[in-house]
Design a protein around this motif. Structure first.
Motif, PDB file in Angstrom:
ATOM      1  N   GLN A  25     -12.326  -0.142 -44.513  1.00 49.05           N
ATOM      2  CA  GLN A  25     -11.993  -1.257 -45.393  1.00 49.05           C
ATOM      3  C   GLN A  25     -12.555  -1.073 -46.789  1.00 49.05           C
ATOM      4  O   GLN A  25     -11.963  -1.503 -47.756  1.00 49.05           O
ATOM      5  CB  GLN A  25     -12.566  -2.553 -44.813  1.00 49.05           C
ATOM      6  N   SER A  26     -13.724  -0.451 -46.873  1.00 42.12           N
ATOM      7  CA  SER A  26     -14.366  -0.279 -48.179  1.00 42.12           C
ATOM      8  C   SER A  26     -13.644   0.801 -48.985  1.00 42.12           C
ATOM      9  O   SER A  26     -13.266   1.844 -48.452  1.00 42.12           O
ATOM     10  CB  SER A  26     -15.819   0.113 -47.955  1.00 42.12           C
ATOM     11  N   PHE A  27     -13.480   0.539 -50.277  1.00 41.51           N
ATOM     12  CA  PHE A  27     -12.762   1.509 -51.115  1.00 41.51           C
ATOM     13  C   PHE A  27     -13.442   2.872 -51.118  1.00 41.51           C
ATOM     14  O   PHE A  27     -12.790   3.916 -51.053  1.00 41.51           O
ATOM     15  CB  PHE A  27     -12.685   1.004 -52.558  1.00 41.51           C
ATOM     16  N   LEU A  30     -13.007   4.756 -47.944  1.00 45.10           N
ATOM     17  CA  LEU A  30     -11.618   5.249 -47.899  1.00 45.10           C
ATOM     18  C   LEU A  30     -11.496   6.548 -48.708  1.00 45.10           C
ATOM     19  O   LEU A  30     -10.873   7.526 -48.270  1.00 45.10           O
ATOM     20  CB  LEU A  30     -10.728   4.159 -48.472  1.00 45.10           C
ATOM     21  N   ILE A  81     -11.918   1.386 -58.823  1.00 40.34           N
ATOM     22  CA  ILE A  81     -12.891   0.505 -58.172  1.00 40.34           C
ATOM     23  C   ILE A  81     -13.578  -0.374 -59.213  1.00 40.34           C
ATOM     24  O   ILE A  81     -13.738  -1.585 -59.037  1.00 40.34           O
ATOM     25  CB  ILE A  81     -13.930   1.336 -57.399  1.00 40.34           C
ATOM     26  N   ILE A  92     -13.527  -4.557 -50.816  1.00 39.82           N
ATOM     27  CA  ILE A  92     -12.822  -4.096 -49.623  1.00 39.82           C
ATOM     28  C   ILE A  92     -11.328  -4.327 -49.802  1.00 39.82           C
ATOM     29  O   ILE A  92     -10.905  -5.199 -50.561  1.00 39.82           O
ATOM     30  CB  ILE A  92     -13.324  -4.782 -48.319  1.00 39.82           C
ATOM     31  N   THR A  93     -10.548  -3.527 -49.089  1.00 41.17           N
ATOM     32  CA  THR A  93      -9.095  -3.536 -49.294  1.00 41.17           C
ATOM     33  C   THR A  93      -8.476  -4.869 -48.873  1.00 41.17           C
ATOM     34  O   THR A  93      -7.468  -5.271 -49.430  1.00 41.17           O
ATOM     35  CB  THR A  93      -8.440  -2.403 -48.500  1.00 41.17           C
ATOM     36  N   GLU A  94      -9.083  -5.563 -47.895  1.00 38.35           N
ATOM     37  CA  GLU A  94      -8.499  -6.816 -47.394  1.00 38.35           C
ATOM     38  C   GLU A  94      -8.426  -7.896 -48.470  1.00 38.35           C
ATOM     39  O   GLU A  94      -7.637  -8.818 -48.378  1.00 38.35           O
ATOM     40  CB  GLU A  94      -9.303  -7.342 -46.208  1.00 38.35           C
ATOM     41  N   LEU A  96      -7.454  -7.619 -51.452  1.00 38.80           N
ATOM     42  CA  LEU A  96      -6.377  -7.410 -52.420  1.00 38.80           C
ATOM     43  C   LEU A  96      -5.043  -7.797 -51.791  1.00 38.80           C
ATOM     44  O   LEU A  96      -4.515  -7.082 -50.958  1.00 38.80           O
ATOM     45  CB  LEU A  96      -6.329  -5.944 -52.860  1.00 38.80           C
ATOM     46  N   LEU A  99      -1.397  -6.400 -56.356  1.00 37.53           N
ATOM     47  CA  LEU A  99      -2.007  -5.423 -57.246  1.00 37.53           C
ATOM     48  C   LEU A  99      -2.001  -5.875 -58.701  1.00 37.53           C
ATOM     49  O   LEU A  99      -2.705  -5.319 -59.517  1.00 37.53           O
ATOM     50  CB  LEU A  99      -1.277  -4.078 -57.140  1.00 37.53           C
TER      51      LEU A  99
END
Lengths: 101, 181
Positions: A25-27, A30, A81, A92-94, A96, A99
């Protein structure tokens, strides 16, 4: 040290990187997954260069292009980031949903 | 024997990247994995690339650790960390890709042409970089320059529609009525 063994190690690194790139989940985590995938591809490329192409210098040239891709991915990733954190306070991606800034 | 130490070490440390509780520790496990791969590259006669990989990744992972301490939750690993989504699918994708790539590695009959130990691979690479592949080398340089400009533009506080921390709202498209003469 056989070509098959090297390619299996490269496949393992690529697979672990793919797991990380899909699951984290963390940029930053990833990005670590993406780096590991490129790392596996780089190992496979150099193994093929060393043991299967007779040391053709163009193989090493391609590896340098891979490394440039790694550097580009990291630089743009960190910049993205920074921007996302500034605008959304998100790491974290969740968080977003869209965009658009 | 030395090869297997580095090979198993790089795979195990790569696994630990996604199993450790601290993101900073994860960055250093990733660095350990890259060092293992760099050592294997040195053993494969690509000394220059192996050393460049290790040096490049050492700098990169330190930057990554700093970024994580600045932005991320739980940077020092004080709390258990397991932030994943679609976990089963990710494990499946990893296993399928490993099995598929391994089958290709073990079944395809690659030509057996090892590097001639008499040649100096680093010198050959130098002649290739500044000779036949000069254009590719320059293209990589231009791509890196474009990345630097793009990264500065992205990370800059002032965007096109105001400062980033105010949300960079796009101006509305209302047209002001012109005063009649």
């Amino acid at each position: 040290m056989t070509l098959q063994a090297l390619l299996v190690v490269a496949a393992a690194l690529f697979a672990i990187g793919l797991y990380g790139a899909i699951s984290q989940q963390s940029f930053v985590m990833l990005m670590m997954g993406l780096e590991l995938m490129i790392n596996g591809a780089l190992l496979a490329l150099i193994a093929l260069w060393a043991l299967s192409s007779g040391g053709n210098p163009q193989g090493q040239m391609l590896a340098i292009v891979f490394m440039a891709v790694m550097a580009i991915e990291m630089a743009l990733g960190f910049a993205l980031i920074t921007n996302v954190y500034r605008v959304r306070r998100a790491d974290i991606t969740e968080k977003l949903r869209r965009l658009k800034g | 024997m030395l090869f297997w130490c580095f090979a198993v070490g790089s795979v195990v440390t790569a696994y630990l990247v996604f199993r450790t509780d601290s993101m900073v520790r994860a960055a250093f496990w990733l660095l350990a994995s890259f060092v293992g791969v760099g050592a294997i590259l040195v053993m494969l006669a690509a000394e220059f690339l192996g050393m460049v990989l290790i040096l490049m990744m050492a700098g990169e992972m330190l930057i990554m650790a700093v970024v994580m301490v600045m932005y991320m939750m739980n940077p020092a690993g004080l709390n258990p960390m397991f932030m994943v989504h679609q976990h089963r699918f990710a494990v499946g994708a990893g296993v399928v890709s490993f099995v598929g790539l391994s089958v290709v590695a073990l079944t395809v009959d690659f030509p057996d042409q090892p590097v001639d130990p008499a040649i100096d691979a680093t010198a050959e690479l130098g002649f290739e970089l500044l000779g036949d592949s000069m254009l590719v080398f320059q293209t990589a340089g231009v791509a890196l320059l474009a990345t630097m400009i793009g990264a500065i533009a992205l990370a800059s506080r002032n965007g096109r529609f105001g400062t980033a921390d105010e949300g960079s709202q796009e101006p509305s498209l209302e047209i002001e009525e012109l005063e009649s003469p």
